[in-house]
Design a protein around this motif. Structure first.
Motif, PDB file in Angstrom:
ATOM      1  N   THR A  30     -23.566 -40.164 -53.595  1.00  0.00           N
ATOM      2  CA  THR A  30     -22.756 -40.956 -52.908  1.00  0.00           C
ATOM      3  C   THR A  30     -23.118 -40.779 -51.338  1.00  0.00           C
ATOM      4  N   LEU A  31     -22.763 -41.618 -50.516  1.00  0.00           N
ATOM      5  CA  LEU A  31     -23.166 -41.923 -49.279  1.00  0.00           C
ATOM      6  C   LEU A  31     -22.517 -40.362 -48.449  1.00  0.00           C
ATOM      7  N   LEU A  58     -30.533 -46.234 -39.206  1.00  0.00           N
ATOM      8  CA  LEU A  58     -31.932 -46.018 -39.432  1.00  0.00           C
ATOM      9  C   LEU A  58     -31.803 -44.920 -40.437  1.00  0.00           C
ATOM     10  N   ILE A  59     -32.264 -44.706 -41.585  1.00  0.00           N
ATOM     11  CA  ILE A  59     -32.301 -43.587 -42.586  1.00  0.00           C
ATOM     12  C   ILE A  59     -33.767 -43.091 -42.518  1.00  0.00           C
ATOM     13  N   THR A  78     -33.835 -43.840 -53.559  1.00  0.00           N
ATOM     14  CA  THR A  78     -34.497 -45.014 -54.263  1.00  0.00           C
ATOM     15  C   THR A  78     -33.787 -46.297 -54.091  1.00  0.00           C
ATOM     16  N   SER A  79     -32.266 -46.048 -54.477  1.00  0.00           N
ATOM     17  CA  SER A  79     -31.847 -47.538 -54.530  1.00  0.00           C
ATOM     18  C   SER A  79     -31.454 -47.962 -52.920  1.00  0.00           C
ATOM     19  N   ILE A  80     -31.188 -47.246 -52.144  1.00  0.00           N
ATOM     20  CA  ILE A  80     -31.367 -47.492 -50.655  1.00  0.00           C
ATOM     21  C   ILE A  80     -32.744 -48.131 -50.288  1.00  0.00           C
ATOM     22  N   ILE A  81     -33.709 -47.403 -50.460  1.00  0.00           N
ATOM     23  CA  ILE A  81     -35.224 -48.106 -50.355  1.00  0.00           C
ATOM     24  C   ILE A  81     -35.399 -49.397 -50.890  1.00  0.00           C
ATOM     25  N   GLN A  85     -28.487 -50.527 -51.853  1.00  0.00           N
ATOM     26  CA  GLN A  85     -27.473 -50.355 -51.253  1.00  0.00           C
ATOM     27  C   GLN A  85     -27.670 -50.375 -49.880  1.00  0.00           C
ATOM     28  N   LEU A  86     -26.551 -50.518 -49.173  1.00  0.00           N
ATOM     29  CA  LEU A  86     -26.758 -50.448 -47.603  1.00  0.00           C
ATOM     30  C   LEU A  86     -28.142 -51.473 -47.159  1.00  0.00           C
ATOM     31  N   ASP A  87     -27.984 -52.656 -47.745  1.00  0.00           N
ATOM     32  CA  ASP A  87     -29.221 -53.417 -47.525  1.00  0.00           C
ATOM     33  C   ASP A  87     -29.548 -53.865 -46.151  1.00  0.00           C
ATOM     34  N   LYS A  88     -28.670 -53.538 -45.241  1.00  0.00           N
ATOM     35  CA  LYS A  88     -28.947 -54.022 -43.774  1.00  0.00           C
ATOM     36  C   LYS A  88     -29.819 -52.709 -42.958  1.00  0.00           C
ATOM     37  N   CYS A  89     -29.631 -51.632 -43.626  1.00  0.00           N
ATOM     38  CA  CYS A  89     -30.055 -50.421 -42.766  1.00  0.00           C
ATOM     39  C   CYS A  89     -31.742 -50.461 -42.725  1.00  0.00           C
ATOM     40  N   SER A  90     -32.042 -49.725 -41.751  1.00  0.00           N
ATOM     41  CA  SER A  90     -33.532 -49.695 -41.784  1.00  0.00           C
ATOM     42  C   SER A  90     -34.024 -48.370 -42.448  1.00  0.00           C
TER      43      SER A  90
END
Ligand SMILES: [Zn+2]
Length: 959
Positions: A30-31, A58-59, A78-81, A85-90
């Motif tokens: 989880t986040l 930014l992660i 992986t899912s963030i990349i 998930q969090l599809d607006k983050c860089s």
């Protein structure tokens, strides 16, 4: 990028660093797990980013190569990349190049960069600085090297000093040893080369494997030296393979730990995971481990991941069967890539058998790359992507140092048995000579270790990437990027876009980093109730904004009602603001005190409205004084430094951002395509913004910086026509910033009446360009007089005059064709010619007489003398004045206002009767030079701790 930290801050609300070697982060589900550090400080921060889909976040996932295959397939990272998930983050992912193929398969990473190490010249500089510890001698040597380079002469030195000699020798040797030189592009390896060279009395290792072998040996020697109970002379240790039993056994244990954990993709260890080690190994882990604290737990790791890989290889190599097995099972395993390389060097496997392996792998990679679809810009995908080794490239590979396979090649080639025999090093030989170096090197080794720990991540990522052609590539990359952006936006007028592009380019080139605000006062904040980065809205305002947008809001009652004015005395409190921001606030307040009439005073019990400086997520402020400002908050969180508090205070005083002015399009160009998505609303142009007739001010503290809300680190605002003009400074109030405040709050600093019988009448003079000037009488009439009188604090105008009725002025003629409607709050808001321009002479100077704004009641008035209870007109109403602190200086001001020469008496305690009007002023403390009593220091108008029996009375005389 990191050297320009402010830019990162400006672009992101939060930068989250997630080292993937950390098992908690690697296995996070989880986040909350990712935000675990932040949680203590801001408990809901992860929820917020979750809600915002990661916007402004930014992660940095550091160490993709250290993630197990399984987690690379499926994990939170992986899912963030993959933008599930969090599809607006860089996202920035770092990885050794060989592990990046799995990343490149993901279409979601738009850019692939190889991190560069040292330049050639930097390598020799580092060598000099490491070996020659005397900084003066080191600099001499560097200068000499530059000179010799320039003259194409061989590098020599006249220093007789051993250290200088050694440095020169190493640098010259590297020139003919491209293989080793190519290793030195990686900072960590470079320092290892220097150390080993030094310890080996000026002999270079011939392979990477040798280098590591020797480095490990040096570490063990040092360990022995420190732990003297071993009773071993460190200089009798000549090789890792011939250590005495009391060292050999712990080394084997360490090697086993290294291998088994590499197998499990584990790079950090807690104490219990090392429990199986013997006491001897645990003592100091042979000096091969470092410790650090992670979530309050002491953790261990090898000096560097590559050390772990080397030790694992050392362990495997002892067993021929194991070696074959590992080669078979792990050949395509990223995690074993480096280890296999060492293994090859250690076991002298036949060159041909490697060729077979690599050929096989090459074919596989070719297959993969033909399938790969990759959206990142770049001149040549094959160059960016680490290709597999091509044996036939070998000859070239030393020329093209950069490619990852070089090292493999060189390692393979250098790993030839005959080389290796030499490498059983003759350590004893030059021992005496080196003694003086050893002490220094001990320290150096310490530093090395520290560096390794601190910069571990960089080194890791560099280990495989040695780019010689990186410079060109970067350049190409940049250019192709520009091209791409340019193409994307090329739908409209192409020429225009070209100009635009050029302007931007110039701007970017000329921008100094210091001019970019560390955090454009509140770009940390971007909640639903924040607009333009730092302008807070009340719930009512926010609801309107949501419904009707910016225009709906600013034309609404809710906005205008909030858009109030403070008294010139502004009470405040500070709570929870950190020291550095508190200091910045103190400095900001000092600016207001120095340049304006505003006085910030600590809140007293009877103050109703006040500013409460708090730390509440970013730097932000409401616009203007809210109706209910009890208190009105301004947030100064971490980073609200320099003059940012002044910026926020200006918002609270009613000022908008400079680039939102109605006329801004004549002065700046907004580059919409560079603005982060969803932030375009922060670049609103306000048709009703109040520029107070002042010129557009690039230097304003209230102007955004060039990169405000940029999604791509390129300009969002470019000044026109001269793109290089400074914008976005956050260090001081500009001349016009001061003028803005003074026009609004300190009318006497912007306008005055001169030459009349009292301050209530005279020639109208305007402060402009640091001096007083006049107003031309063209079109000048009653409405203009009314605005001027009311603006100066008088109830109304009594008369207006043309033709220099109270004498001609001498300064510039500042205002001409003034045509007020009568309801403007200042003449600066009235229609007129561009301020400073006119077609007049001073014989046309305009004048006014205003209705007086003080009176004496309940006494007696004659032309020679006046006495009575003092009543003042302020903020649109009449009222009395409390006698607290009231003295003759205060009375002088009142009497001159009335047209008398001086005061002769002050009467406290309602000598001329108690008034019934509100008590408007208390604690009045004039210097005696003020034009009006309302300009004097006092409590805010209407706030007091008095009763009417304290009403003050005054007697004035005209002689
Ligand atoms: Zn602002």
């Amino acid at each position: 990028m990191w050297s320009n930290g402010p830019l990162v801050h400006q672009q992101y609300d939060l930068v989250l660093y997630c080292p993937l070697r950390n098992s908690k982060i690697a296995e996070a589900t989880t986040l909350v797990d990712l935000f675990v550090y932040k949680c203590a400080k801001v408990p809901i921060v992860y929820k917020w980013f979750e809600k915002m889909n990661g916007e402004g976040l930014l992660i940095i996932f550091d160490g993709w190569d250290e993630l197990s295959e399984q987690l690379r397939q499926s994990s939170l990272a992986t899912s963030i990349i993959c933008r599930e998930q969090l599809d607006k983050c860089s996202v920035i992912v770092t990885s050794r190049s060989y592990a990046s193929s799995s990343l490149l398969k993901m279409d979601t990473l738009s850019r692939h960069l190889q991190v560069i190490g040292f330049f050639e010249e930097e390598i020799s500089t580092v060598i000099i600085q490491t070996l020659q510890t005397d900084p003066i001698l080191a600099q001499e040597l560097i200068d000499k090297r530059n000179e010799d380079n320039k003259n194409h002469k061989p590098f020599t030195t006249t220093h007789i000093n051993n250290k200088s000699q050694l440095a020169v020798k190493l640098i010259n040797e590297l020139k003919v040893r491209n293989d080793v030189q190519s290793l030195c592009y990686v900072p960590l390896v470079c320092s290892m080369v220097i150390l080993v060279y030094c310890k080996e009395g000026g002999h270079l290792p011939t392979t990477l494997t040798q280098l590591y072998e020797n480095f490990v040996l040096q570490s063990i020697r040092r360990h022995v030296e420190i732990k003297s109970r071993h009773k071993i002379d460190p200089y009798t240790l000549h090789s890792l393979s011939s250590l005495p039993p009391q060292l050999d056994k712990p080394l084997k244990e360490m090697c086993h730990i290294a291998y088994s954990n590499l197998n499990d993709t584990r790079m950090t260890f807690s104490a219990h995971q090392l429990q199986s080690l013997s006491e001897a190994a645990k003592e100091d882990y042979l000096g091969l481990m470092t410790t650090f604290i992670e979530y309050d737990e002491k953790k261990y790791q090898f000096l560097h991941l590559s050390i772990q890989e080397f030790l694992a290889a050392w362990w495997i190599a002892k067993d021929e069967e194991k070696t074959k097995e590992v080669f078979k099972n792990h050949f395509d395993d990223d995690h074993f890539r480096m280890c296999l390389r060492f293994l090859a060097g250690l076991t002298h496997l036949k060159h041909e058998s490697y060729q077979q392996y690599f050929n096989k792998q090459q074919q596989q990679l070719d297959l993969q790359s033909s399938k790969r679809s990759w959206s990142g810009p770049g001149p040549d995908k094959n160059d960016d992507h680490p290709p597999a080794v091509k044996p036939e490239d070998k000859e070239e590979s030393n020329l093209e140092l950069g490619k990852p396979e070089d090292k493999e090649e060189s390692n393979l080639e250098l790993g030839k048995p005959e080389d290796n025999e030499e490498s059983n090093l003759d350590l004893g030989e030059d021992e005496e000579k080196k003694d003086d170096l050893d002490d220094d090197k001990k320290d150096d080794l310490d530093d090395d270790k520290k560096d390794e720990l601190d910069f571990d991540d960089n080194h890791d990522k560099n280990t495989d990437n040695q780019e010689a052609d990186h410079e060109d590539k970067d350049e190409d990359d940049k250019n192709s990027n520009k091209d791409e952006d340019y193409k994307n936006s090329g739908n409209k007028n192409e020429d225009d876009e070209k100009d635009n592009f050029k302007t931007e380019l110039v701007a970017e080139l000329t921008e100094e980093v210091t001019q970019v605000p560390a955090n454009l006062s509140g770009e940390y904040s971007s909640g639903k109730d924040i607009v333009e980065g730092d302008i807070k809205m009340t719930p009512e305002q926010a609801a309107l904004f949501k419904r009707d947008g910016w225009d709906g809001l600013v034309n609404s009652e809710a906005w205008l009602r909030g858009h109030g004015k403070w008294s010139r005395t502004i009470p405040y409190t500070i709570s929870g603001v950190a020291t550095s921001e508190r200091n910045a606030l103190t400095n900001s307040i000092r600016m207001f005190h120095q340049h304006t009439c505003l006085r910030f005073t600590p809140k007293r019990s009877y103050n109703y409205d006040y500013i409460q400086f708090v730390s509440s997520g970013g730097c932000w402020s409401y616009i203007g004084k809210l109706r209910n400002a009890r208190p009105q908050r301004i947030s100064l969180s971490s980073g609200c430094s320099r003059a940012v508090p002044a910026h926020e205070i200006m918002h609270a005083l009613g000022r908008y951002h400079e680039q939102s002015r109605a006329d801004r399009d004549r002065y700046v160009r907004i580059i919409t395509r560079n603005i982060r998505s969803g932030y375009a609303r922060n670049f609103n142009r306000h048709t009703n913004s109040d520029s107070q007739s002042l010129p557009y001010d690039y230097l304003s503290l209230m102007h955004y910086g060039r990169y405000a809300f940029s999604k791509n680190r390129r300009c969002t605002i470019v000044p026109i026509p001269d793109a290089s003009v400074t914008i976005g400074q956050r260090d001081r109030m500009s001349m016009y910033d001061i003028h803005h405040v003074n026009i609004r709050y300190c009318p006497e600093r912007a306008l005055r009446l001169v030459g009349g019988r009292g301050s209530y009448e005279g020639r109208v003079e305007v402060y402009w360009d640091e001096r007083w000037g006049t107003v031309c009488d063209d079109y000048f009439g009653h409405n203009d007089g009314r605005v001027i009188c009311k603006y100066l604090g008088f109830p109304d105008v009594a008369a207006t005059y043309h033709r220099a009725r109270f004498g001609q002025g001498s300064g510039p003629i500042v205002m001409d064709d003034l045509r007020c409607a009568g309801n403007e709050y200042s003449p600066f808001a009235c229609p007129m010619r561009t301020i400073g321009t006119h077609n007049c002479g001073h014989y046309e100077d305009a004048s006014v007489t205003c209705q007086k704004n003080v009176r004496l009641v309940g006494g007696r008035i004659t032309s020679r003398c006046a006495v009575g209870r003092l009543e003042v007109y302020a903020e649109g109403r009449w009222g009395t004045v409390c006698d607290d602190y009231f003295d003759i200086n205060d009375a002088h001001v009142v009497c001159r206002q009335l047209g008398y020469r001086r005061a002769s008496c002050v009467y406290p305690r309602a000598r001329y009767g108690q008034g019934t009007l509100p008590i408007l002023m208390d604690d009045v403390q004039c210097t005696g030079r003020e034009a009006q009593i309302t300009h004097c220091r006092s409590t805010p108008i209407g706030e007091h701790n008095c009763r009417h029996y304290e009403d003050v009375s005054v007697r004035c005389l005209n002689y």
